[in-house]
Design an enzyme around this catalytic site. Sequence first.
Site, PDB file in Angstrom:
ATOM      1  N   TYR A   6     -29.025  -0.421  15.224  1.00 37.03           N
ATOM      2  CA  TYR A   6     -28.183   0.739  14.895  1.00 37.03           C
ATOM      3  C   TYR A   6     -27.044   0.299  13.963  1.00 37.03           C
ATOM      4  CZ  TYR A   6     -25.570   5.095  15.570  1.00 37.03           C
ATOM      5  OH  TYR A   6     -24.904   6.287  15.369  1.00 37.03           O
ATOM      6  N   SER A  43     -21.553   6.122  10.827  1.00 39.15           N
ATOM      7  CA  SER A  43     -21.116   5.885  12.208  1.00 39.15           C
ATOM      8  C   SER A  43     -19.915   4.948  12.182  1.00 39.15           C
ATOM      9  CB  SER A  43     -22.263   5.215  12.985  1.00 39.15           C
ATOM     10  OG  SER A  43     -21.781   4.563  14.140  1.00 39.15           O
TER      11      SER A  43
HETATM   12  P1  NAD Z   1     -28.886  13.702  18.927  1.00 36.31           P
HETATM   13  O1  NAD Z   1     -29.743  12.712  19.609  1.00 36.31           O
HETATM   14  O2  NAD Z   1     -28.332  14.874  19.683  1.00 36.31           O
HETATM   15  O3  NAD Z   1     -29.601  14.248  17.614  1.00 36.31           O
HETATM   16  C1  NAD Z   1     -30.398  13.449  16.785  1.00 36.31           C
HETATM   17  C2  NAD Z   1     -31.246  14.343  15.933  1.00 36.31           C
HETATM   18  O4  NAD Z   1     -32.144  13.538  15.150  1.00 36.31           O
HETATM   19  C3  NAD Z   1     -32.107  15.282  16.764  1.00 36.31           C
HETATM   20  O5  NAD Z   1     -32.169  16.523  16.121  1.00 36.31           O
HETATM   21  C4  NAD Z   1     -33.459  14.595  16.740  1.00 36.31           C
HETATM   22  O6  NAD Z   1     -34.529  15.483  16.937  1.00 36.31           O
HETATM   23  C5  NAD Z   1     -33.443  14.025  15.331  1.00 36.31           C
HETATM   24  N1  NAD Z   1     -34.436  12.977  15.170  1.00 36.31           N
HETATM   25  C6  NAD Z   1     -34.432  11.733  15.692  1.00 36.31           C
HETATM   26  N2  NAD Z   1     -35.561  11.087  15.370  1.00 36.31           N
HETATM   27  C7  NAD Z   1     -36.304  11.943  14.607  1.00 36.31           C
HETATM   28  C8  NAD Z   1     -37.563  11.861  13.990  1.00 36.31           C
HETATM   29  N3  NAD Z   1     -38.350  10.776  14.075  1.00 36.31           N
HETATM   30  N4  NAD Z   1     -38.004  12.946  13.303  1.00 36.31           N
HETATM   31  C9  NAD Z   1     -37.254  14.062  13.219  1.00 36.31           C
HETATM   32  N5  NAD Z   1     -36.045  14.192  13.789  1.00 36.31           N
HETATM   33  C10 NAD Z   1     -35.582  13.142  14.485  1.00 36.31           C
HETATM   34  O7  NAD Z   1     -27.710  12.847  18.331  1.00 36.31           O
HETATM   35  P2  NAD Z   1     -26.397  13.220  17.492  1.00 36.31           P
HETATM   36  O8  NAD Z   1     -25.271  12.601  18.202  1.00 36.31           O
HETATM   37  O9  NAD Z   1     -26.343  14.658  17.137  1.00 36.31           O
HETATM   38  O10 NAD Z   1     -26.681  12.333  16.201  1.00 36.31           O
HETATM   39  C11 NAD Z   1     -26.828  12.842  14.904  1.00 36.31           C
HETATM   40  C12 NAD Z   1     -26.459  11.757  13.909  1.00 36.31           C
HETATM   41  O11 NAD Z   1     -25.083  11.420  14.071  1.00 36.31           O
HETATM   42  C13 NAD Z   1     -27.242  10.464  14.100  1.00 36.31           C
HETATM   43  O12 NAD Z   1     -27.539   9.912  12.826  1.00 36.31           O
HETATM   44  C14 NAD Z   1     -26.256   9.585  14.848  1.00 36.31           C
HETATM   45  O13 NAD Z   1     -26.490   8.223  14.634  1.00 36.31           O
HETATM   46  C15 NAD Z   1     -24.955  10.033  14.216  1.00 36.31           C
HETATM   47  N6  NAD Z   1     -23.754   9.735  15.000  1.00 36.31           N
HETATM   48  C16 NAD Z   1     -23.534  10.313  16.228  1.00 36.31           C
HETATM   49  C17 NAD Z   1     -22.357  10.013  16.907  1.00 36.31           C
HETATM   50  C18 NAD Z   1     -22.022  10.620  18.234  1.00 36.31           C
HETATM   51  O14 NAD Z   1     -20.986  10.264  18.802  1.00 36.31           O
HETATM   52  N7  NAD Z   1     -22.799  11.524  18.783  1.00 36.31           N
HETATM   53  C19 NAD Z   1     -21.436   9.138  16.356  1.00 36.31           C
HETATM   54  C20 NAD Z   1     -21.706   8.569  15.121  1.00 36.31           C
HETATM   55  C21 NAD Z   1     -22.862   8.882  14.445  1.00 36.31           C
END
Ligand code: NAD
Length: 252
Positions: free
Chosen positions: A157, A144
């Site tokens: 986080y 991130s």
């Molecule tokens: P999201 O909330 O749409 O997806 C998160 C995913 O993780 C989902 O599929 C959810 O079911 C899964 N998950 C969470 N807890 C879980 C558990 N206990 N067991 C099984 N699955 C679990 O979010 P996203 O934005 O797609 O995030 C995906 C990754 O990218 C994360 O690690 C997030 O920190 C990282 N990220 C996202 C962004 C952004 O701007 N969206 C930026 C930087 C990093």
Amino acid sequence: MVNPFDLQGKNAVVTGANTGLGQAMAVALARAGARIALVGRSTPDDTQAMIVAAGGEAAVVMADLSSSDVAKDVIAESEAALGSVDILVNNAGIIRRQDALEFSELDWDDVMATNLKVPFFLAQAAAQSMVSGGRPGKIINIASLLSLQGGIRVASYTASKSGLAGLTRLLSNEWASLGINVNAIVPGYFATNNTAALRQDEVRNRQILERIPAGRWGNPDDLGGATVFLASRASDYVHGTLIPVDGGWMSR
Ligand code: NAD
């Protein structure tokens, strides 16, 4: 001509693949030729349908990734479904927002478990499988901007994602000589469930957009190229690095 990005014959495990970035990365890997194990606690029907529609193949492994107890089983079940595990994308993650003065131990522990502890033990189980099978492998951690910056109101986080960046470097030091590449992607601000609250906050949304040189939120598909690169032969000499895919945010 050999395509260095071709993933035919490779098998990839993607965690949290039912939605958001995980879904887009799973589809991108499948389009490049990999077979995918979709790992998560919600049924990834949409992702599976998208992969099948693109001519690919996907297995489903149900698991709650809030506890490291499941790590060995997730890799073993993926291996049983696909035949091997060549690529692991540690994507599943959560976020909790609260002032540091009020931040609860529960919000600390939950986030550290899902975002840092479980990815480590999944990487360990995947690497054990790669080493015992005598195969090279690729591990991609989804970090991130808060692996590189402090953030605000997201103590656990920031700690977890900064830890994941350090872990990426440590594992690459230990495993590069085993033929395993460990790298991370640093997504900028992407439009997913994870950032819905930020996008709904008019002021934060405007401030964020003003700072992104590309002038827009990332679309989950924007991560496909970096993911396929880090999963493929094209990155065989790339170890322990963090690749920002952020519309230029970190260069600002
Ligand atoms: P999201 O909330 O749409 O997806 C998160 C995913 O993780 C989902 O599929 C959810 O079911 C899964 N998950 C969470 N807890 C879980 C558990 N206990 N067991 C099984 N699955 C679990 O979010 P996203 O934005 O797609 O995030 C995906 C990754 O990218 C994360 O690690 C997030 O920190 C990282 N990220 C996202 C962004 C952004 O701007 N969206 C930026 C930087 C990093």
